[in-house]
Design a protein around this motif. Structure first.
Motif, PDB file in Angstrom:
ATOM      1  N   ILE A 120      78.008  51.746 151.355  1.00 30.39           N
ATOM      2  CA  ILE A 120      76.633  51.466 151.730  1.00 30.39           C
ATOM      3  C   ILE A 120      75.962  52.682 152.383  1.00 30.39           C
ATOM      4  N   ARG A 121      76.761  53.540 152.999  1.00 32.75           N
ATOM      5  CA  ARG A 121      76.175  54.673 153.727  1.00 32.75           C
ATOM      6  C   ARG A 121      75.453  55.637 152.792  1.00 32.75           C
ATOM      7  N   PRO A 122      74.303  56.147 153.238  1.00 29.28           N
ATOM      8  CA  PRO A 122      73.526  57.042 152.371  1.00 29.28           C
ATOM      9  C   PRO A 122      74.279  58.322 152.001  1.00 29.28           C
ATOM     10  N   ASP A 123      75.226  58.751 152.864  1.00 28.26           N
ATOM     11  CA  ASP A 123      75.916  60.017 152.587  1.00 28.26           C
ATOM     12  C   ASP A 123      77.223  59.841 151.809  1.00 28.26           C
ATOM     13  N   PHE A 124      77.490  58.622 151.310  1.00 27.32           N
ATOM     14  CA  PHE A 124      78.758  58.394 150.628  1.00 27.32           C
ATOM     15  C   PHE A 124      78.938  59.282 149.394  1.00 27.32           C
ATOM     16  N   VAL A 125      77.916  59.361 148.590  1.00 24.50           N
ATOM     17  CA  VAL A 125      78.002  60.148 147.353  1.00 24.50           C
ATOM     18  C   VAL A 125      78.289  61.615 147.677  1.00 24.50           C
ATOM     19  N   ALA A 151      78.963  42.899 147.368  1.00 22.55           N
ATOM     20  CA  ALA A 151      77.814  42.331 146.662  1.00 22.55           C
ATOM     21  C   ALA A 151      77.120  41.280 147.509  1.00 22.55           C
ATOM     22  N   VAL A 152      77.916  40.613 148.341  1.00 23.20           N
ATOM     23  CA  VAL A 152      77.368  39.564 149.177  1.00 23.20           C
ATOM     24  C   VAL A 152      76.299  40.141 150.098  1.00 23.20           C
ATOM     25  N   ARG A 153      76.565  41.351 150.571  1.00 26.14           N
ATOM     26  CA  ARG A 153      75.656  41.956 151.531  1.00 26.14           C
ATOM     27  C   ARG A 153      74.413  42.549 150.883  1.00 26.14           C
ATOM     28  N   ASP A 154      74.614  43.350 149.871  1.00 30.26           N
ATOM     29  CA  ASP A 154      73.471  44.035 149.271  1.00 30.26           C
ATOM     30  C   ASP A 154      73.770  44.428 147.819  1.00 30.26           C
ATOM     31  N   PRO A 155      73.585  43.476 146.908  1.00 31.64           N
ATOM     32  CA  PRO A 155      73.989  43.695 145.513  1.00 31.64           C
ATOM     33  C   PRO A 155      73.240  44.828 144.825  1.00 31.64           C
ATOM     34  N   VAL A 156      71.986  45.006 145.146  1.00 30.42           N
ATOM     35  CA  VAL A 156      71.191  46.023 144.458  1.00 30.42           C
ATOM     36  C   VAL A 156      71.620  47.427 144.892  1.00 30.42           C
ATOM     37  N   LEU A 157      71.742  47.597 146.206  1.00 36.23           N
ATOM     38  CA  LEU A 157      72.180  48.885 146.741  1.00 36.23           C
ATOM     39  C   LEU A 157      73.577  49.219 146.223  1.00 36.23           C
ATOM     40  N   ALA A 158      74.435  48.210 146.170  1.00 34.86           N
ATOM     41  CA  ALA A 158      75.803  48.410 145.701  1.00 34.86           C
ATOM     42  C   ALA A 158      75.813  48.976 144.285  1.00 34.86           C
ATOM     43  N   ALA A 159      75.087  48.325 143.392  1.00 37.65           N
ATOM     44  CA  ALA A 159      75.060  48.761 141.997  1.00 37.65           C
ATOM     45  C   ALA A 159      74.522  50.189 141.878  1.00 37.65           C
ATOM     46  N   GLU A 163      76.590  53.590 140.585  1.00 39.16           N
ATOM     47  CA  GLU A 163      76.069  54.397 139.484  1.00 39.16           C
ATOM     48  C   GLU A 163      75.942  55.872 139.895  1.00 39.16           C
ATOM     49  N   GLU A 164      75.493  56.112 141.125  1.00 31.79           N
ATOM     50  CA  GLU A 164      75.361  57.492 141.610  1.00 31.79           C
ATOM     51  C   GLU A 164      76.715  58.210 141.595  1.00 31.79           C
ATOM     52  N   VAL A 165      77.738  57.511 142.058  1.00 31.44           N
ATOM     53  CA  VAL A 165      79.072  58.109 142.107  1.00 31.44           C
ATOM     54  C   VAL A 165      79.595  58.345 140.687  1.00 31.44           C
ATOM     55  N   ARG A 166      79.282  57.403 139.817  1.00 27.40           N
ATOM     56  CA  ARG A 166      79.724  57.509 138.437  1.00 27.40           C
ATOM     57  C   ARG A 166      79.143  58.733 137.725  1.00 27.40           C
ATOM     58  N   GLN A 167      77.959  59.145 138.172  1.00 27.70           N
ATOM     59  CA  GLN A 167      77.333  60.350 137.617  1.00 27.70           C
ATOM     60  C   GLN A 167      78.209  61.582 137.843  1.00 27.70           C
ATOM     61  N   LEU A 168      79.101  61.499 138.834  1.00 19.16           N
ATOM     62  CA  LEU A 168      80.017  62.610 139.105  1.00 19.16           C
ATOM     63  C   LEU A 168      81.228  62.576 138.166  1.00 19.16           C
ATOM     64  N   LEU A 188      79.190  41.324 135.951  1.00 18.56           N
ATOM     65  CA  LEU A 188      77.868  41.261 135.330  1.00 18.56           C
ATOM     66  C   LEU A 188      76.960  42.387 135.799  1.00 18.56           C
ATOM     67  N   HIS A 189      77.051  42.728 137.074  1.00 15.49           N
ATOM     68  CA  HIS A 189      76.008  43.574 137.660  1.00 15.49           C
ATOM     69  C   HIS A 189      76.450  44.992 137.992  1.00 15.49           C
ATOM     70  N   TRP A 190      77.734  45.261 137.934  1.00  7.24           N
ATOM     71  CA  TRP A 190      78.198  46.577 138.373  1.00  7.24           C
ATOM     72  C   TRP A 190      78.654  47.450 137.208  1.00  7.24           C
ATOM     73  N   PRO A 191      78.431  48.755 137.330  1.00  5.37           N
ATOM     74  CA  PRO A 191      78.952  49.673 136.320  1.00  5.37           C
ATOM     75  C   PRO A 191      80.428  49.944 136.580  1.00  5.37           C
ATOM     76  N   LEU A 192      81.298  49.123 136.002  1.00  5.87           N
ATOM     77  CA  LEU A 192      82.738  49.226 136.255  1.00  5.87           C
ATOM     78  C   LEU A 192      83.445  49.865 135.075  1.00  5.87           C
ATOM     79  N   ASP A 193      84.635  50.397 135.336  1.00  2.00           N
ATOM     80  CA  ASP A 193      85.431  51.025 134.286  1.00  2.00           C
ATOM     81  C   ASP A 193      86.760  50.345 134.073  1.00  2.00           C
ATOM     82  N   GLU A 194      87.124  49.438 134.992  1.00  2.00           N
ATOM     83  CA  GLU A 194      88.460  48.839 134.962  1.00  2.00           C
ATOM     84  C   GLU A 194      88.471  47.659 135.920  1.00  2.00           C
TER      85      GLU A 194
END
Ligand code: C2E
Ligand code: CA
Ligand code: CA
Ligand code: CA
Length: 275
Positions: A120-125, A151-159, A163-168, A188-194
């Motif tokens: 959730i932290r802005p500096d995670f990426v 997802a319970v806390r903030d599904p939109v921010l989570a997704a 996605e930002e991390v996946r760009q790496l 359904l809502h997350w960009p998952l790989d596994e």
């Protein structure tokens, strides 16, 4: 001046109950352990269910307090999350795992558990980017494991963060699938790989026909979304045989390898590498 032991805490905060005192004591010890370099990561190998080849390593936190002895990550992580210590702790885990992956020559991806509070932290990426950069590590050599608790806390921010991390080039595994905190919503809502089927499901496999039908259904769900599956907590040959026959891609568990210090795993990687 933060050298208080258990008894001192009780003296200064008599209103705290025993459980709260114990927690506070653990928190102080954990913080000191992080700062003094007393924490460690062990790694558990993951194998292709069909090929038997090593396909990954999951990093797992290990801490042994000089007085309390080994403290399980299941106790450490909730305390770290509540106190905010999870941020520096999580950054340390990431950095240490990336350094180890580099020492292993990026032969297989290393998987790191990420707690929702970190993500959730802005500096995670940026934290991820920096650890990769420091070790000239390709994003594809890193996997991050997350549960749906987020997802319970903030599904939109989570997704968005995923996605930002996946760009790496980093991949995401949905951890604890089939257990309480990871279900269908994240698929359904997350960009998952596994997805990783939780140990609490696998434990009954081979004993109870119902469990097998649940595993079949979970595999079908994942397959419908073209996501490969890791079965976690595989302890018996029968479980491995069943998972293999059901077409599960990857297995991880005591049968094929316990979490071990990195030195003990170097031989598995087929060439020597030291940190
Ligand atoms: P998890 O991510 O679901 O990790 C799998 C747990 O199952 C690990 O427990 C592992 O040692 C254990 N395990 C693997 N195979 C078997 C098996 O065949 N039989 C049995 N009985 N157990 C098996 P561990 O290391 O105690 O970690 C517990 C949980 O703590 C992890 O569950 C994860 O949620 C969390 N955790 C561990 N390290 C970290 C970390 O660095 N960061 C974060 N955020 N969480 C972590
Ligand atoms: Ca150390
Ligand atoms: Ca995990
Ligand atoms: Ca699990």
């Amino acid at each position: 001046a933060k050298r208080e032991g258990k008894n001192d805490l009780r003296f200064f905060a008599p209103e705290l109950n025993a459980a709260a005192v114990e927690r506070l004591d653990l928190e102080i010890r954990l913080k000191a352990a992080l700062e003094s370099g007393a924490l460690e990561l062990h790694y558990q190998p993951q194998f292709g269910a069909q090929s038997g080849e090593l396909v990954g390593m999951e990093a797992l936190l290990r801490w042994s307090d000089p007085e309390l002895g080994p403290v399980s990550p299941d106790r450490i992580i909730p305390i770290a999350e509540d106190t905010g210590l999870i941020v520096p702790l999580g950054a340390w885990v990431l950095e240490t795992a990336c350094r180890q992956a580099a020492a292993w020559g990026f032969r297989v991806p290393v998987a790191v558990n990420v707690s929702p509070t970190q993500l959730i932290r802005p500096d995670f990426v940026e934290t991820v980017r920096q650890s990769l950069a420091r070790h000239a590590m390709p994003g594809a050599a890193l996997k991050l494991e997350i549960t749906e608790r987020l997802a319970v806390r903030d599904p939109v921010l989570a997704a968005q963060r995923l996605e930002e991390v996946r760009q790496l080039g980093v991949r995401w595994s949905l951890d604890d699938f089939g257990a309480g905190h990871s279900g269908v919503a994240s698929l359904l809502h997350w960009p998952l790989d596994e997805v990783k089927i939780d140990r609490s499901v696998i434990v009954g496999l081979g004993q109870d026909d119902k469990v097998q039908r649940v595993v079949v259904a979970l595999l079908a769900l994942a397959r419908g979304l073209e996501l490969p599956v890791v079965a976690e907590g595989v302890e018996t040959q029968l479980q491995l045989d069943i998972l293999r026959s059901l077409g599960c891609e990857t297995v991880q568990g005591y049968l094929t390898g316990r979490p071990s210090p990195p030195e003990a795993l170097t031989a598995l990687l087929g060439h020597s590498a030291d940190t």
